[in-house]
Design an enzyme around this catalytic site. Structure first.
Site, short mmCIF file in Angstrom:
data_model
loop_
_atom_site.label_atom_id
_atom_site.label_comp_id
_atom_site.label_asym_id
_atom_site.label_seq_id
_atom_site.Cartn_x
_atom_site.Cartn_y
_atom_site.Cartn_z
N LYS A 112 0.17 -1.16 8.76
CA LYS A 112 -1.16 -0.94 9.33
C LYS A 112 -1.44 -1.88 10.50
O LYS A 112 -2.15 -1.51 11.43
CB LYS A 112 -2.24 -1.07 8.25
CG LYS A 112 -2.14 0.07 7.25
CD LYS A 112 -3.30 0.12 6.32
CE LYS A 112 -3.15 1.30 5.37
NZ LYS A 112 -4.14 1.29 4.31
N LYS A 195 3.90 9.40 3.90
CA LYS A 195 3.06 9.58 2.71
C LYS A 195 1.88 10.50 3.05
O LYS A 195 1.39 10.47 4.17
CB LYS A 195 2.55 8.20 2.29
CG LYS A 195 1.73 8.14 1.04
CD LYS A 195 1.47 6.68 0.67
CE LYS A 195 0.45 6.02 1.57
NZ LYS A 195 -0.94 6.13 1.16
N LYS A 198 -5.27 9.97 3.34
CA LYS A 198 -6.63 10.48 3.54
C LYS A 198 -6.86 10.77 5.02
O LYS A 198 -7.57 11.70 5.37
CB LYS A 198 -7.67 9.47 3.06
CG LYS A 198 -7.67 9.25 1.56
CD LYS A 198 -8.73 8.22 1.17
CE LYS A 198 -8.43 7.58 -0.16
NZ LYS A 198 -8.34 6.12 -0.11
#
Ligand code: TYM
Length: 329
Positions: A112, A195, A198
């Site tokens: 991130k 992955k 959201k």
């Protein structure tokens, strides 16, 4: 006395099939065997700037979704992380037990922080795991069901609990991570090397949201990226797309991979995808019907305020123990 199970979800967007199959379902299946806690990790959602109104809505949405997925507030303590102030305090204490190197090595941080290089990396992203450590330790947790991506954070929790107990005397219970053998990393349907998240960069075609329109969800499965081997076979390296769909099917129906492979011997991907689409559609339809029933803010507020009282009783004891051990009171 029963052992404690605990998990949480960050209210940072609509919940996905990955959240359900990787974590929530594993929690729900065990909520009767354990003393159960599930929370909304709203402090973890503010590691980067958030629209306050959207955050509030996302919290309600997350609680209603827990209930829709089968969390029973009569059996499980359901609460919001920010309602129990002990999380912040113990998080702060645990940050001071941690080496910079340990946090820099966290895969989630590495991934991130790479996306945040322009304006600088948020400190929240860096210390995020030590708040998770506090979330887990406050409730004397024995088992933490999470997806593969969160496993390293639970392992850090173990390391820090052990370090603290050694330095200051027995204070924390040692938690175990539970990463289920199937469905621990549901992949993006359009890019099965990533992955399912959201936030989906590819206009959400690769992510099944639990509130997706049923027909839209079916289409997403039918147009999932696969391969040209024309062989329904579990091989994550060479057939990640098909293996991902097999994991979804197996996790929902409990049928093992071998049996799925046998049923589809000599058959094409179309037929297989159709079955996966139907099974997912049925799961979503059940969840969505319950969601409607539970989407009532007064009721959700009541559940959260009762949950906060119950959670705080345990959390305050643990924090007192930790503070005593440190000589802070
Ligand atoms: P979060 O909100 O990213 O995800 C919630 C849970 O869903 C799992 N998950 C998946 N599992 C399988 N396949 C996927 N594609 C997938 N995507 C998400 C995650 O592994 C997680 O279990 N930091 C946590 C929330 C948290 C927490 C905690 C969890 C805060 N404190 C203490 C457990 C214990 C998070 O951001 O999860």
């Amino acid at each position: 006395m029963k052992k404690v199970i605990l998990t949480g979800v960050r209210p940072s967007g609509n919940l996905t099939l990955g959240n359900y199959l990787g974590a929530i379902k594993n929690f729900v299946d065990r909520q009767e065997q354990y003393d159960s806690y599930i929370f909304i990790a709203d402090l973890h959602a503010i590691t980067s700037p958030k629209d306050p109104q959207k955050l509030k809505e996302a919290v309600y949405n997350c609680v209603a979704m827990y209930l829709a997925c089968g969390v029973d507030p009569k059996k499980t303590i359901v609460f919001k992380q920010s309602d129990v102030l002990e999380h912040g305090t113990l998080g702060f204490i645990m940050t001071f037990q941690t080496k910079m190197g340990e946090l820099s090595r966290m895969t989630q941080f590495k991934l991130k922080s790479q996306q945040q290089t322009k304006e600088g990396v948020d400190t929240g992203l860096f210390v995020y795991p030590t708040l998770m450590v506090a979330d887990i330790l406050l409730y004397n947790t024995s088992i933490v069901p999470v997806g593969k991506d969160q496993q390293q954070h639970v392992e850090l929790t173990r390391d820090l609990a052990e370090r603290f107990n050694k330095r200051y005397g027995q204070t924390f219970t040692m938690p175990d991570v539970y990463v289920a053998p199937v469905g621990n990393k549901i992949l993006n349907l359009q890019n099965p090397l990533e992955k399912m998240n959201k936030s989906d960069s590819g206009d959400n075609k690769g992510t099944i949201f639990l509130m997706d329109d049923i027909e839209v969800a079916k289409k997403k499965i039918m147009s999932a990226k696969t391969d040209n081997l024309a062989h329904v076979h579990f091989d994550e390296e060479n057939q990640p797309g098909i293996s991902n769909l097999m994991s979804i099917l197996s996790k929902i129906t409990d049928e093992d991979f071998e049996s799925i492979e046998k049923r589809y011997e000599g058959k094409g991907y179309g037929e297989f995808k159709k079955e996966v689409a139907e099974v997912v559609a049925k799961t979503l339809a059940e969840i969505q019907a319950k969601f409607k029933q539970f989407n009532n803010k007064d009721m959700l507020d009541k559940i959260l305020s009762n949950g906060a009282i119950d959670a705080q009783k345990v959390a305050s004891q643990t924090l007192k123990r930790a503070a005593n051990a440190l000589g802070l009171n």
